[in-house]
Write a protein that holds these residues in place. Structure first.
Motif, PDB file in Angstrom:
ATOM      1  N   GLY A 121      -7.049  -2.941 -10.905  1.00  0.00           N
ATOM      2  CA  GLY A 121      -7.540  -1.877 -10.147  1.00  0.00           C
ATOM      3  C   GLY A 121      -6.762  -1.543  -9.017  1.00  0.00           C
ATOM      4  O   GLY A 121      -7.004  -0.769  -7.925  1.00  0.00           O
ATOM      5  N   GLY A 122      -5.525  -1.977  -9.190  1.00  0.00           N
ATOM      6  CA  GLY A 122      -4.401  -1.794  -7.926  1.00  0.00           C
ATOM      7  C   GLY A 122      -3.860  -0.215  -7.689  1.00  0.00           C
ATOM      8  O   GLY A 122      -3.427   0.021  -6.698  1.00  0.00           O
ATOM      9  N   VAL A 123      -4.308   0.647  -8.732  1.00  0.00           N
ATOM     10  CA  VAL A 123      -3.881   1.862  -8.372  1.00  0.00           C
ATOM     11  C   VAL A 123      -4.829   2.890  -8.171  1.00  0.00           C
ATOM     12  O   VAL A 123      -6.179   2.877  -8.731  1.00  0.00           O
ATOM     13  N   VAL A 124      -5.011   3.332  -6.890  1.00  0.00           N
ATOM     14  CA  VAL A 124      -5.890   4.168  -6.209  1.00  0.00           C
ATOM     15  C   VAL A 124      -5.962   5.505  -6.829  1.00  0.00           C
ATOM     16  O   VAL A 124      -5.173   6.191  -7.259  1.00  0.00           O
ATOM     17  N   ARG A 142       0.918  -1.193  -0.122  1.00  0.00           N
ATOM     18  CA  ARG A 142       0.067  -0.125  -0.060  1.00  0.00           C
ATOM     19  C   ARG A 142       0.836   1.252   0.047  1.00  0.00           C
ATOM     20  O   ARG A 142       1.383   1.672   0.984  1.00  0.00           O
ATOM     21  N   LEU A 143       0.965   1.908  -1.053  1.00  0.00           N
ATOM     22  CA  LEU A 143       1.960   3.021  -1.339  1.00  0.00           C
ATOM     23  C   LEU A 143       0.964   4.111  -1.835  1.00  0.00           C
ATOM     24  O   LEU A 143       1.619   5.045  -2.681  1.00  0.00           O
ATOM     25  N   VAL A 147       1.374  -3.319  -6.415  1.00  0.00           N
ATOM     26  CA  VAL A 147       1.945  -2.149  -5.803  1.00  0.00           C
ATOM     27  C   VAL A 147       0.544  -0.966  -6.157  1.00  0.00           C
ATOM     28  O   VAL A 147       0.449  -0.488  -7.104  1.00  0.00           O
ATOM     29  N   GLN A 148      -0.050  -0.512  -4.970  1.00  0.00           N
ATOM     30  CA  GLN A 148      -1.065   0.287  -5.060  1.00  0.00           C
ATOM     31  C   GLN A 148      -0.337   1.791  -4.670  1.00  0.00           C
ATOM     32  O   GLN A 148       0.206   2.012  -3.710  1.00  0.00           O
ATOM     33  N   THR A 183      11.539  -3.034  -9.499  1.00  0.00           N
ATOM     34  CA  THR A 183      11.422  -4.131 -10.160  1.00  0.00           C
ATOM     35  C   THR A 183      10.305  -4.009 -11.327  1.00  0.00           C
ATOM     36  O   THR A 183      10.791  -3.975 -12.397  1.00  0.00           O
ATOM     37  N   ALA A 184       9.211  -3.256 -10.784  1.00  0.00           N
ATOM     38  CA  ALA A 184       8.025  -3.169 -11.294  1.00  0.00           C
ATOM     39  C   ALA A 184       8.203  -2.032 -12.581  1.00  0.00           C
ATOM     40  O   ALA A 184       8.022  -2.245 -13.742  1.00  0.00           O
TER      41      ALA A 184
END
Ligand code: PMP
Length: 352
Positions: A347-350, A8-9, A300-301, A325-326
């Motif tokens: 949907g991982g990006v807020v 959660r970033l 990674v959010q 890495t991403a």
């Protein structure tokens, strides 16, 4: 297929859970949860004031720094007045403005992600009640230097309150960082806003505070919700103030990770400016859409501002390595001039 969020970033939170001593203080306060907290958080105000080395009459404690900001707006804004701030900034400012019926006047950030102080000054008029500066800035991590802040404050007309949001100040290591508290005597219309949510890792507990002239603080306090700061939160903050050295070491480790991650991403080809917060700002025209997709695919959010950038909170070493890495594939691809990598969207990006 939805990819689970592993890191959660997205909200500039601390990667560290509360210290054992802070948890213990909270546990003890939970046992007394059938009792009301203080009507106004006077004891906590005194502790915070002593810690900041200012008289208690200069401190207003509220429900997160966002709560204190709303108290200030309630205190000084009349419906139809305006509030001036740079855009982008912390998302709450437009919401707070509309809650008090203020018109939002926004001033674009300069291309290097800084708040444009001359343009902000030019936007002030007789209907302006508040101008917000965020230092260091969310989301770009940029800094207003002491010289620039002093010059700005000198030029602000007396009917305008300056809300100086220092939510991230503990992460700033630059010698040009203003000593905002030293400016309070000369500027009675200045309120410095701080929080226990970021460096002190208590975001869930909602404690922030404002420091200003006794007159302004008295007006802000009059807008305080009775019983508005709960006992568990107060206990956690008091325990945190006793654990200042341990928390300072945590902040040091976040800033060290920030510099490490920035160097790695710059080596990959991302053009990331120095950050003075606990986040990094990846900005267009670097390939932020592909970066956002690659982060989401890796679980990674991050906070994605479509077409503008990605705000990436500095996390644990493991989370930061996952980021590197991403983003390596995207950076490599861009540097070689090829098409952006194709990665699964999720949907991982807020975006909120
Ligand atoms: N100001 C800024 C610049 C922020 O980024 C945030 C949180 N993201 C806040 C204030 C709100 O913090 P708090 O949890 O103290 O309400």
């Amino acid at each position: 297929m939805d990819i689970p969020v592993l890191h959660r970033l997205a909200l500039n939170e601390s990667p560290f859970p509360p210290l054992p001593s802070v948890r213990e203080a909270m546990r003890a306060a939970v046992a007394e949860a059938h009792r009301y907290p203080q009507f106004h958080p006077d004891d906590l105000t005194e502790r915070i004031a002593a810690w900041c080395r200012v008289p208690p009459a200069r401190v207003a404690v509220g429900s997160g720094s966002v709560g204190v900001a709303l108290q200030l707006l309630h205190a000084v804004v009349e419906r139809g007045d305006s509030m001036v701030y740079a855009w982008r900034t912390f998302d709450a400012y437009p919401l707070l403005a509309s809650m008090v019926g203020a018109r939002s006047i926004t001033v674009p950030l300069s291309p290097d992600g800084r708040q444009d102080l001359p343009a902000l000054l030019a936007a002030l008029d007789h209907r302006t009640r508040v101008v917000v500066l965020c230092n260091p800035h969310n989301p770009t991590g940029s800094l207003i230097t002491a010289d620039d802040l002093v010059d700005f404050l000198r030029r602000v007309p007396p009917h305008v309150t300056v809300l100086l949001d220092e939510a991230y100040v503990e992460f700033a290591r630059d010698t040009r960082l203003p000593d905002a508290l030293a400016l309070l005597d000369a500027h009675p219309g200045l309120l410095v806003l701080r929080t226990f949510s970021k460096a002190y890792g208590l975001a869930a507990l909602r404690v922030g505070y404002g420091i200003g002239s006794p007159d302004l603080v008295a007006r802000v306090r009059r807008q305080q919700l009775p019983f508005g700061v709960n006992s568990v939160a107060s206990a956690a903050v008091e325990a945190s103030l006793r654990a200042g050295d341990e928390l300072e070491r945590r902040v040091e480790s976040v800033t060290a990770e920030r510099e490490r991650l920035r160097r790695q991403l710059v080596t990959l080809g991302w053009r990331i400016r120095p950050s003075h917060t606990n986040s990094l700002w990846l900005a267009a025209p670097d390939p932020v859409e592909d970066g956002a997709a690659a982060l989401a695919a890796a679980g990674v959010q991050a906070r994605h501002y479509p077409g503008e950038g990605i705000r990436l909170t500095v996390g644990s070493r493991e989370a930061n390595d996952a980021v590197r890495t991403a983003l390596a594939a995207v950076g490599r691809d861009r540097m070689s001039g090829g098409d952006a990598v194709s990665v699964a969207r999720s949907g991982g990006v807020v975006r909120a």
